[in-house]
Design a protein around this motif. Structure first.
Motif, PDB file in Angstrom:
ATOM      1  N   LEU A  74       5.439  -8.691  12.491  1.00  0.00           N
ATOM      2  CA  LEU A  74       6.689  -8.057  11.965  1.00  0.00           C
ATOM      3  C   LEU A  74       7.778  -8.382  12.491  1.00  0.00           C
ATOM      4  O   LEU A  74       7.923  -8.672  13.593  1.00  0.00           O
ATOM      5  N   PHE A  75       8.903  -8.423  11.648  1.00  0.00           N
ATOM      6  CA  PHE A  75      10.381  -8.666  12.253  1.00  0.00           C
ATOM      7  C   PHE A  75      10.907  -7.368  12.437  1.00  0.00           C
ATOM      8  O   PHE A  75      11.799  -7.021  13.361  1.00  0.00           O
ATOM      9  N   ASP A  76      10.803  -6.443  11.369  1.00  0.00           N
ATOM     10  CA  ASP A  76      11.285  -5.048  11.481  1.00  0.00           C
ATOM     11  C   ASP A  76      10.364  -4.175  10.999  1.00  0.00           C
ATOM     12  O   ASP A  76      10.208  -3.935   9.865  1.00  0.00           O
ATOM     13  N   LYS A  77       9.637  -3.225  12.160  1.00  0.00           N
ATOM     14  CA  LYS A  77       8.490  -2.466  11.674  1.00  0.00           C
ATOM     15  C   LYS A  77       9.095  -1.043  10.824  1.00  0.00           C
ATOM     16  O   LYS A  77       8.463  -0.996   9.720  1.00  0.00           O
ATOM     17  N   ASP A  78      10.416  -0.566  10.972  1.00  0.00           N
ATOM     18  CA  ASP A  78      10.894   0.261  10.210  1.00  0.00           C
ATOM     19  C   ASP A  78      11.067  -0.290   8.590  1.00  0.00           C
ATOM     20  O   ASP A  78      10.854   0.744   7.587  1.00  0.00           O
ATOM     21  N   GLN A  79      11.691  -1.515   8.518  1.00  0.00           N
ATOM     22  CA  GLN A  79      11.638  -1.859   7.086  1.00  0.00           C
ATOM     23  C   GLN A  79      10.375  -1.871   6.382  1.00  0.00           C
ATOM     24  O   GLN A  79      10.274  -1.630   5.245  1.00  0.00           O
ATOM     25  N   TYR A  80       9.433  -2.519   7.203  1.00  0.00           N
ATOM     26  CA  TYR A  80       8.150  -2.227   6.686  1.00  0.00           C
ATOM     27  C   TYR A  80       7.401  -1.278   6.081  1.00  0.00           C
ATOM     28  O   TYR A  80       6.935  -0.969   4.837  1.00  0.00           O
ATOM     29  N   ILE A  81       7.749  -0.264   6.973  1.00  0.00           N
ATOM     30  CA  ILE A  81       7.221   1.155   6.676  1.00  0.00           C
ATOM     31  C   ILE A  81       7.990   1.732   5.283  1.00  0.00           C
ATOM     32  O   ILE A  81       7.189   2.097   4.483  1.00  0.00           O
ATOM     33  N   LYS A  82       9.263   1.397   5.328  1.00  0.00           N
ATOM     34  CA  LYS A  82      10.016   1.921   4.016  1.00  0.00           C
ATOM     35  C   LYS A  82       9.655   0.971   2.904  1.00  0.00           C
ATOM     36  O   LYS A  82       9.504   1.844   2.071  1.00  0.00           O
ATOM     37  N   ASP A  83       9.281   0.012   2.945  1.00  0.00           N
ATOM     38  CA  ASP A  83       8.607  -0.820   1.904  1.00  0.00           C
ATOM     39  C   ASP A  83       7.257  -0.393   1.435  1.00  0.00           C
ATOM     40  O   ASP A  83       7.014  -0.171   0.312  1.00  0.00           O
ATOM     41  N   VAL A  84       6.592   0.110   2.432  1.00  0.00           N
ATOM     42  CA  VAL A  84       5.055   0.555   1.993  1.00  0.00           C
ATOM     43  C   VAL A  84       5.206   1.926   1.179  1.00  0.00           C
ATOM     44  O   VAL A  84       4.834   2.386   0.217  1.00  0.00           O
ATOM     45  N   TYR A  85       6.211   2.770   2.031  1.00  0.00           N
ATOM     46  CA  TYR A  85       6.534   3.930   1.214  1.00  0.00           C
ATOM     47  C   TYR A  85       7.095   3.790  -0.302  1.00  0.00           C
ATOM     48  O   TYR A  85       6.527   4.630  -1.211  1.00  0.00           O
ATOM     49  N   ASN A  86       7.831   3.013  -0.453  1.00  0.00           N
ATOM     50  CA  ASN A  86       8.545   2.645  -1.765  1.00  0.00           C
ATOM     51  C   ASN A  86       7.267   2.302  -2.686  1.00  0.00           C
ATOM     52  O   ASN A  86       7.398   2.693  -3.805  1.00  0.00           O
ATOM     53  N   ARG A  87       6.531   1.372  -2.204  1.00  0.00           N
ATOM     54  CA  ARG A  87       5.227   0.989  -2.990  1.00  0.00           C
ATOM     55  C   ARG A  87       4.330   2.041  -3.417  1.00  0.00           C
ATOM     56  O   ARG A  87       4.051   2.219  -4.677  1.00  0.00           O
ATOM     57  N   GLU A  88       4.425   3.026  -2.428  1.00  0.00           N
ATOM     58  CA  GLU A  88       3.384   4.115  -2.788  1.00  0.00           C
ATOM     59  C   GLU A  88       4.193   5.117  -3.846  1.00  0.00           C
ATOM     60  O   GLU A  88       3.448   5.561  -4.443  1.00  0.00           O
ATOM     61  N   GLU A  89       5.618   5.206  -3.868  1.00  0.00           N
ATOM     62  CA  GLU A  89       6.059   5.969  -4.994  1.00  0.00           C
ATOM     63  C   GLU A  89       5.785   5.265  -6.295  1.00  0.00           C
ATOM     64  O   GLU A  89       5.973   6.292  -7.217  1.00  0.00           O
ATOM     65  N   GLU A  90       5.820   3.994  -6.276  1.00  0.00           N
ATOM     66  CA  GLU A  90       5.760   3.438  -7.651  1.00  0.00           C
ATOM     67  C   GLU A  90       4.244   3.680  -8.367  1.00  0.00           C
ATOM     68  O   GLU A  90       4.154   4.069  -9.559  1.00  0.00           O
ATOM     69  N   LEU A  91       3.166   3.626  -7.485  1.00  0.00           N
ATOM     70  CA  LEU A  91       1.866   3.984  -7.822  1.00  0.00           C
ATOM     71  C   LEU A  91       1.204   3.957  -6.511  1.00  0.00           C
ATOM     72  O   LEU A  91       0.995   3.056  -5.724  1.00  0.00           O
ATOM     73  N   PRO A  92       0.322   5.120  -6.536  1.00  0.00           N
ATOM     74  CA  PRO A  92      -0.503   5.328  -5.475  1.00  0.00           C
ATOM     75  C   PRO A  92      -1.407   4.312  -5.040  1.00  0.00           C
ATOM     76  O   PRO A  92      -1.972   3.663  -6.156  1.00  0.00           O
ATOM     77  N   THR A  93      -1.814   3.937  -3.904  1.00  0.00           N
ATOM     78  CA  THR A  93      -2.628   2.807  -3.727  1.00  0.00           C
ATOM     79  C   THR A  93      -3.843   3.319  -3.432  1.00  0.00           C
ATOM     80  O   THR A  93      -4.695   2.542  -2.854  1.00  0.00           O
ATOM     81  N   SER A  94      -4.357   4.455  -3.522  1.00  0.00           N
ATOM     82  CA  SER A  94      -5.728   4.845  -3.441  1.00  0.00           C
ATOM     83  C   SER A  94      -6.582   4.244  -4.501  1.00  0.00           C
ATOM     84  O   SER A  94      -5.777   4.349  -5.722  1.00  0.00           O
ATOM     85  N   MET A  95      -7.677   3.926  -4.318  1.00  0.00           N
ATOM     86  CA  MET A  95      -8.253   3.332  -5.594  1.00  0.00           C
ATOM     87  C   MET A  95      -9.879   3.964  -5.986  1.00  0.00           C
ATOM     88  O   MET A  95     -10.486   3.418  -6.514  1.00  0.00           O
ATOM     89  N   GLY A  96     -10.089   5.029  -5.189  1.00  0.00           N
ATOM     90  CA  GLY A  96     -11.372   5.686  -5.249  1.00  0.00           C
ATOM     91  C   GLY A  96     -12.225   4.980  -4.300  1.00  0.00           C
ATOM     92  O   GLY A  96     -11.770   4.250  -3.626  1.00  0.00           O
ATOM     93  N   LEU A  97     -13.376   5.507  -4.502  1.00  0.00           N
ATOM     94  CA  LEU A  97     -14.435   4.840  -3.745  1.00  0.00           C
ATOM     95  C   LEU A  97     -14.338   5.128  -2.181  1.00  0.00           C
ATOM     96  O   LEU A  97     -14.994   4.163  -1.530  1.00  0.00           O
ATOM     97  N   GLY A  98     -13.401   5.900  -1.882  1.00  0.00           N
ATOM     98  CA  GLY A  98     -13.153   6.089  -0.478  1.00  0.00           C
ATOM     99  C   GLY A  98     -12.251   5.013   0.187  1.00  0.00           C
ATOM    100  O   GLY A  98     -12.077   4.844   1.510  1.00  0.00           O
ATOM    101  N   ILE A  99     -11.136   4.494  -0.703  1.00  0.00           N
ATOM    102  CA  ILE A  99     -10.516   3.415  -0.319  1.00  0.00           C
ATOM    103  C   ILE A  99      -8.932   3.468  -0.821  1.00  0.00           C
ATOM    104  O   ILE A  99      -8.761   3.808  -1.665  1.00  0.00           O
TER     105      ILE A  99
END
Length: 145
Positions: free
Chosen positions: A35-60
């Motif tokens: 990573l270049f910027d850990k905080d930016q990556y975390i922010k982008d992961v949460y932004n993606r989670e808000e668009e559509l949750p990333t749990s896919m069932g099956l415990g994953i």
């Protein structure tokens, strides 16, 4: 550097919720100089989670982001000791994907597609849930994209 290696595999994590797991994911990537910027990556992961949750069932769950904070395309495998709540699903296997924002080949889509295809196999999931050798897990998760 490979997409995944032993240093990107965390077996029997004590994380107890989604936030702790995303932080562990980012810290792991950061410690491995991906990573270049850990905080930016975390922010982008949460932004993606808000668009559509990333749990896919099956415990994953497959949290992921294309981010200017990412220096090297990476896959992190986290297996928790106990199931954690990820939106409305209980998960034990978390596959974190980090891809540089400027990638031109839709790497994240290729990785997601190949990983999701593998995860549909019940035997494959069982192997990942029960294997305690990081090298074996890394070999199982090798993805050519």
């Amino acid at each position: 550097m490979d997409l995944i290696n032993d240093n990107l595999i965390l077996l029997n994590s004590d994380c107890s919720n989604k936030d702790e797991t995303i932080t562990l994911l980012a810290n792991t990537l950061n410690e491995q100089n991906r990573l270049f910027d850990k905080d930016q990556y975390i922010k982008d992961v949460y932004n993606r989670e808000e668009e559509l949750p990333t749990s896919m069932g099956l415990g994953i769950a497959i949290p992921h982001a294309q981010s200017i904070g990412v220096s090297k395309t990476s896959l992190v495998f986290i297996r928790t000791k106990s199931p954690i709540l990820w939106n409305n699903d209980e998960v034990r296997m978390i596959f974190g994907i980090a891809v540089p924002k400027e990638n031109k080949d839709n790497e994240h889509l290729k990785i997601l597609s190949k990983l999701a295809r593998k995860l549909m196999d019940e035997d494959f999931r069982a192997q990942l849930l029960n294997e305690n050798d990081k090298e074996v897990c890394a070999n199982l998760l090798l993805i050519n994209y």
